[in-house]
Design a protein around this motif. Structure first.
Motif, PDB file in Angstrom:
ATOM      1  N   MET A  74       0.854  -1.202   0.000  1.00 11.46           N
ATOM      2  CA  MET A  74       0.000   0.000   0.000  1.00 11.46           C
ATOM      3  C   MET A  74       0.887   1.249   0.000  1.00 11.46           C
ATOM      4  O   MET A  74       1.811   1.365   0.798  1.00 11.46           O
ATOM      5  N   ALA A  75       0.606   2.152  -0.935  1.00 13.45           N
ATOM      6  CA  ALA A  75       1.345   3.413  -0.998  1.00 13.45           C
ATOM      7  C   ALA A  75       0.677   4.410  -0.057  1.00 13.45           C
ATOM      8  O   ALA A  75      -0.495   4.738  -0.219  1.00 13.45           O
ATOM      9  N   TYR A  76       1.404   4.880   0.927  1.00  8.52           N
ATOM     10  CA  TYR A  76       0.835   5.764   1.942  1.00  8.52           C
ATOM     11  C   TYR A  76       0.917   7.229   1.511  1.00  8.52           C
ATOM     12  O   TYR A  76       1.934   7.674   0.956  1.00  8.52           O
ATOM     13  N   GLN A  77      -0.141   7.973   1.804  1.00  8.80           N
ATOM     14  CA  GLN A  77      -0.198   9.399   1.502  1.00  8.80           C
ATOM     15  C   GLN A  77      -0.169  10.261   2.760  1.00  8.80           C
ATOM     16  O   GLN A  77       0.273  11.409   2.719  1.00  8.80           O
ATOM     17  N   GLN A  78      -0.644   9.710   3.877  1.00  9.00           N
ATOM     18  CA  GLN A  78      -0.807  10.484   5.105  1.00  9.00           C
ATOM     19  C   GLN A  78       0.194  10.099   6.201  1.00  9.00           C
ATOM     20  O   GLN A  78       0.316  10.807   7.191  1.00  9.00           O
ATOM     21  N   ILE A  79       0.859   8.972   6.038  1.00 11.22           N
ATOM     22  CA  ILE A  79       1.882   8.565   6.996  1.00 11.22           C
ATOM     23  C   ILE A  79       3.155   8.226   6.229  1.00 11.22           C
ATOM     24  O   ILE A  79       3.132   7.940   5.040  1.00 11.22           O
ATOM     25  N   ILE A  80       4.264   8.284   6.942  1.00 14.95           N
ATOM     26  CA  ILE A  80       5.546   7.815   6.416  1.00 14.95           C
ATOM     27  C   ILE A  80       5.886   6.548   7.183  1.00 14.95           C
ATOM     28  O   ILE A  80       5.847   6.548   8.423  1.00 14.95           O
ATOM     29  N   ALA A  81       6.178   5.481   6.482  1.00 11.19           N
ATOM     30  CA  ALA A  81       6.449   4.206   7.142  1.00 11.19           C
ATOM     31  C   ALA A  81       7.677   3.561   6.518  1.00 11.19           C
ATOM     32  O   ALA A  81       7.756   3.417   5.294  1.00 11.19           O
ATOM     33  N   GLU A  82       8.645   3.193   7.342  1.00 10.16           N
ATOM     34  CA  GLU A  82       9.844   2.540   6.853  1.00 10.16           C
ATOM     35  C   GLU A  82      10.463   1.684   7.944  1.00 10.16           C
ATOM     36  O   GLU A  82      10.347   1.984   9.132  1.00 10.16           O
ATOM     37  N   VAL A  83      11.105   0.603   7.510  1.00  7.68           N
ATOM     38  CA  VAL A  83      11.799  -0.288   8.425  1.00  7.68           C
ATOM     39  C   VAL A  83      13.291   0.005   8.357  1.00  7.68           C
ATOM     40  O   VAL A  83      13.884   0.014   7.271  1.00  7.68           O
ATOM     41  N   LYS A  84      13.881   0.273   9.518  1.00  7.44           N
ATOM     42  CA  LYS A  84      15.323   0.470   9.606  1.00  7.44           C
ATOM     43  C   LYS A  84      15.843  -0.338  10.791  1.00  7.44           C
ATOM     44  O   LYS A  84      15.409  -0.131  11.925  1.00  7.44           O
ATOM     45  N   GLU A  85      16.741  -1.265  10.494  1.00  5.69           N
ATOM     46  CA  GLU A  85      17.379  -2.077  11.534  1.00  5.69           C
ATOM     47  C   GLU A  85      16.341  -2.715  12.458  1.00  5.69           C
ATOM     48  O   GLU A  85      16.452  -2.645  13.681  1.00  5.69           O
ATOM     49  N   GLN A  86      15.318  -3.303  11.834  1.00  7.20           N
ATOM     50  CA  GLN A  86      14.268  -4.082  12.496  1.00  7.20           C
ATOM     51  C   GLN A  86      13.274  -3.239  13.292  1.00  7.20           C
ATOM     52  O   GLN A  86      12.392  -3.770  13.954  1.00  7.20           O
ATOM     53  N   ILE A  87      13.390  -1.915  13.216  1.00  9.88           N
ATOM     54  CA  ILE A  87      12.406  -1.020  13.834  1.00  9.88           C
ATOM     55  C   ILE A  87      11.534  -0.437  12.724  1.00  9.88           C
ATOM     56  O   ILE A  87      12.040   0.077  11.723  1.00  9.88           O
ATOM     57  N   PHE A  88      10.219  -0.530  12.903  1.00 14.01           N
ATOM     58  CA  PHE A  88       9.256   0.002  11.934  1.00 14.01           C
ATOM     59  C   PHE A  88       8.854   1.396  12.396  1.00 14.01           C
ATOM     60  O   PHE A  88       8.170   1.556  13.409  1.00 14.01           O
ATOM     61  N   TYR A  89       9.306   2.406  11.674  1.00 12.76           N
ATOM     62  CA  TYR A  89       9.025   3.799  12.012  1.00 12.76           C
ATOM     63  C   TYR A  89       7.742   4.240  11.304  1.00 12.76           C
ATOM     64  O   TYR A  89       7.644   4.154  10.079  1.00 12.76           O
ATOM     65  N   ILE A  90       6.775   4.718  12.065  1.00 13.24           N
ATOM     66  CA  ILE A  90       5.532   5.253  11.500  1.00 13.24           C
ATOM     67  C   ILE A  90       5.414   6.708  11.937  1.00 13.24           C
ATOM     68  O   ILE A  90       5.362   7.006  13.139  1.00 13.24           O
ATOM     69  N   THR A  91       5.395   7.609  10.966  1.00 11.79           N
ATOM     70  CA  THR A  91       5.244   9.040  11.262  1.00 11.79           C
ATOM     71  C   THR A  91       3.951   9.528  10.637  1.00 11.79           C
ATOM     72  O   THR A  91       3.760   9.412   9.418  1.00 11.79           O
ATOM     73  N   ILE A  92       3.060  10.062  11.459  1.00 15.63           N
ATOM     74  CA  ILE A  92       1.818  10.637  10.940  1.00 15.63           C
ATOM     75  C   ILE A  92       2.179  11.984  10.332  1.00 15.63           C
ATOM     76  O   ILE A  92       2.674  12.882  11.017  1.00 15.63           O
ATOM     77  N   ASN A  93       1.955  12.109   9.033  1.00 18.46           N
ATOM     78  CA  ASN A  93       2.575  13.187   8.258  1.00 18.46           C
ATOM     79  C   ASN A  93       1.553  14.201   7.755  1.00 18.46           C
ATOM     80  O   ASN A  93       1.385  14.404   6.560  1.00 18.46           O
ATOM     81  N   ARG A  94       0.854  14.830   8.701  1.00 22.10           N
ATOM     82  CA  ARG A  94      -0.076  15.913   8.353  1.00 22.10           C
ATOM     83  C   ARG A  94       0.263  17.133   9.225  1.00 22.10           C
ATOM     84  O   ARG A  94      -0.581  17.661   9.948  1.00 22.10           O
ATOM     85  N   GLU A  95       1.499  17.560   9.135  1.00 29.51           N
ATOM     86  CA  GLU A  95       1.985  18.608  10.036  1.00 29.51           C
ATOM     87  C   GLU A  95       1.139  19.874   9.945  1.00 29.51           C
ATOM     88  O   GLU A  95       0.884  20.542  10.957  1.00 29.51           O
ATOM     89  N   HIS A  96       0.667  20.205   8.731  1.00 27.46           N
ATOM     90  CA  HIS A  96      -0.140  21.411   8.547  1.00 27.46           C
ATOM     91  C   HIS A  96      -1.486  21.316   9.259  1.00 27.46           C
ATOM     92  O   HIS A  96      -2.127  22.332   9.519  1.00 27.46           O
ATOM     93  N   LYS A  97      -1.922  20.095   9.580  1.00 33.88           N
ATOM     94  CA  LYS A  97      -3.171  19.865  10.312  1.00 33.88           C
ATOM     95  C   LYS A  97      -2.881  19.357  11.723  1.00 33.88           C
ATOM     96  O   LYS A  97      -3.757  18.754  12.358  1.00 33.88           O
ATOM     97  N   LEU A  98      -1.672  19.599  12.201  1.00 32.04           N
ATOM     98  CA  LEU A  98      -1.234  19.098  13.517  1.00 32.04           C
ATOM     99  C   LEU A  98      -1.438  17.582  13.610  1.00 32.04           C
ATOM    100  O   LEU A  98      -1.749  17.046  14.662  1.00 32.04           O
ATOM    101  N   ASN A  99      -1.260  16.915  12.458  1.00 34.88           N
ATOM    102  CA  ASN A  99      -1.320  15.450  12.374  1.00 34.88           C
ATOM    103  C   ASN A  99      -2.663  14.856  12.807  1.00 34.88           C
ATOM    104  O   ASN A  99      -2.720  13.730  13.307  1.00 34.88           O
ATOM    105  N   ALA A 100      -3.722  15.627  12.619  1.00 34.75           N
ATOM    106  CA  ALA A 100      -5.058  15.160  13.020  1.00 34.75           C
ATOM    107  C   ALA A 100      -5.422  13.873  12.285  1.00 34.75           C
ATOM    108  O   ALA A 100      -5.065  13.667  11.123  1.00 34.75           O
ATOM    109  N   LEU A 101      -6.156  13.017  12.984  1.00 37.21           N
ATOM    110  CA  LEU A 101      -6.586  11.747  12.418  1.00 37.21           C
ATOM    111  C   LEU A 101      -7.799  11.951  11.526  1.00 37.21           C
ATOM    112  O   LEU A 101      -8.815  12.483  11.957  1.00 37.21           O
ATOM    113  N   ASN A 102      -7.692  11.500  10.278  1.00 37.33           N
ATOM    114  CA  ASN A 102      -8.860  11.434   9.418  1.00 37.33           C
ATOM    115  C   ASN A 102      -9.016   9.986   8.942  1.00 37.33           C
ATOM    116  O   ASN A 102      -8.248   9.106   9.328  1.00 37.33           O
ATOM    117  N   LYS A 103     -10.004   9.738   8.110  1.00 36.42           N
ATOM    118  CA  LYS A 103     -10.263   8.358   7.663  1.00 36.42           C
ATOM    119  C   LYS A 103      -9.050   7.755   6.967  1.00 36.42           C
ATOM    120  O   LYS A 103      -8.734   6.582   7.144  1.00 36.42           O
TER     121      LYS A 103
END
Length: 260
Positions: free
Chosen positions: A1-30
């Motif tokens: 799945m290509a993400y538009q609202q989060i950044i997700a990557e695995v580095k050295e066995q850690i899965f980093y998830i960044t909610i990437n809506r800084e202009h909306k203070l990262n508010a949760l939408n659908k």
């Protein structure tokens, strides 16, 4: 799945998830919730992932709440479906994830944002973070597990006070009442989360998963947590990791666990 609202990557066995809506203070939408649900399924099933780190983009907010405009006209049935889907697909899925999930709270964690952090197994906060559940100011209550998880973490009295006053508390107070594990300077937040996850990475993955399952069982009324612990303890004996751990202990060397 290509993400538009989060950044997700695995580095050295850690899965980093960044909610990437800084202009909306990262508010949760659908879309954010859908992408988070997909990411947690990946983390749960991937042998490459040993731990998960969730944070928000920028330095102002972890997640400053839900995107209210999406549900302002919802009916009773639509509100119930919104809450139920969020519970099952995101918040409960995070709590039940067999990989440890660390929330790095880099700013405001309000409403759904605090509920997201509380679903994580470990919570760290920057020293300028503010936390709260302001839903009653909108004529709502927390709908993604906030009434339950906050009570579990801080007790009934403090939970009712926080929810009914809708007030924000500082990271220091959140630490004092048991809502978060540790407060660190903003610049050290991600490094501290990585430090914890890197330590966990050296432990037996199947035993970690069993421990999370057993701890979660202690909070479920319809489950006998002691029986779950007995079963999970016994299951460990049939793993290669158990044999490796015991052998390493007796041979006075570091264990090399493979999650088998």
């Amino acid at each position: 799945m290509a993400y538009q609202q989060i950044i997700a990557e695995v580095k050295e066995q850690i899965f980093y998830i960044t909610i990437n809506r800084e202009h909306k203070l990262n508010a949760l939408n659908k879309e954010v919730l859908s992408e988070l649900a997909d990411a947690i399924v990946f983390a749960t099933n991937s042998e490459e992932v040993r731990g998960v780190l969730i944070t928000g983009a920028g330095e102002k907010a972890f997640v400053a709440g839900a995107d209210i405009s999406e549900f302002q006209n919802y009916s009773l049935a639509e509100g119930k479906e919104l809450a139920r889907n969020g519970h099952q697909n995101v918040f409960d899925a995070i709590e039940d994830c067999p990989k440890p999930v660390v929330a790095a709270i880099n700013g405001f964690a309000l409403g759904g944002g605090l509920e997201l952090a509380m679903a994580c197994h470990i919570r760290l906060a920057s020293d300028h973070a503010k936390l709260g559940l302001p839903e009653v100011t909108l004529g709502l209550i927390p709908g993604y597990g906030g009434t339950q998880r906050l009570t579990q973490l801080v007790g009934k009295g403090r939970a009712i006070e926080m929810i009914t006053t809708a007030g924000m508390i500082t990271a220091e107070k959140a630490h004092r009442i048991g809502l978060i594990n540790e407060v660190v300077p903003q610049a050290e937040l991600i490094a501290k989360a990585e430090e914890i996850l890197n330590k966990i990475k050296t432990r037996a993955p199947l035993a970690i998963a069993s421990a999370i399952k057993a701890v979660n069982a202690s909070l479920k009324e319809d489950v006998n947590g002691f029986e779950v612990e007995i079963d999970e303890f016994a299951n460990c004996f049939q793993t290669e990791d158990f044999k490796e751990g015991v052998a390493a202990f007796l041979e006075k060397r570091k264990a090399v666990f493979k999650g088998r």
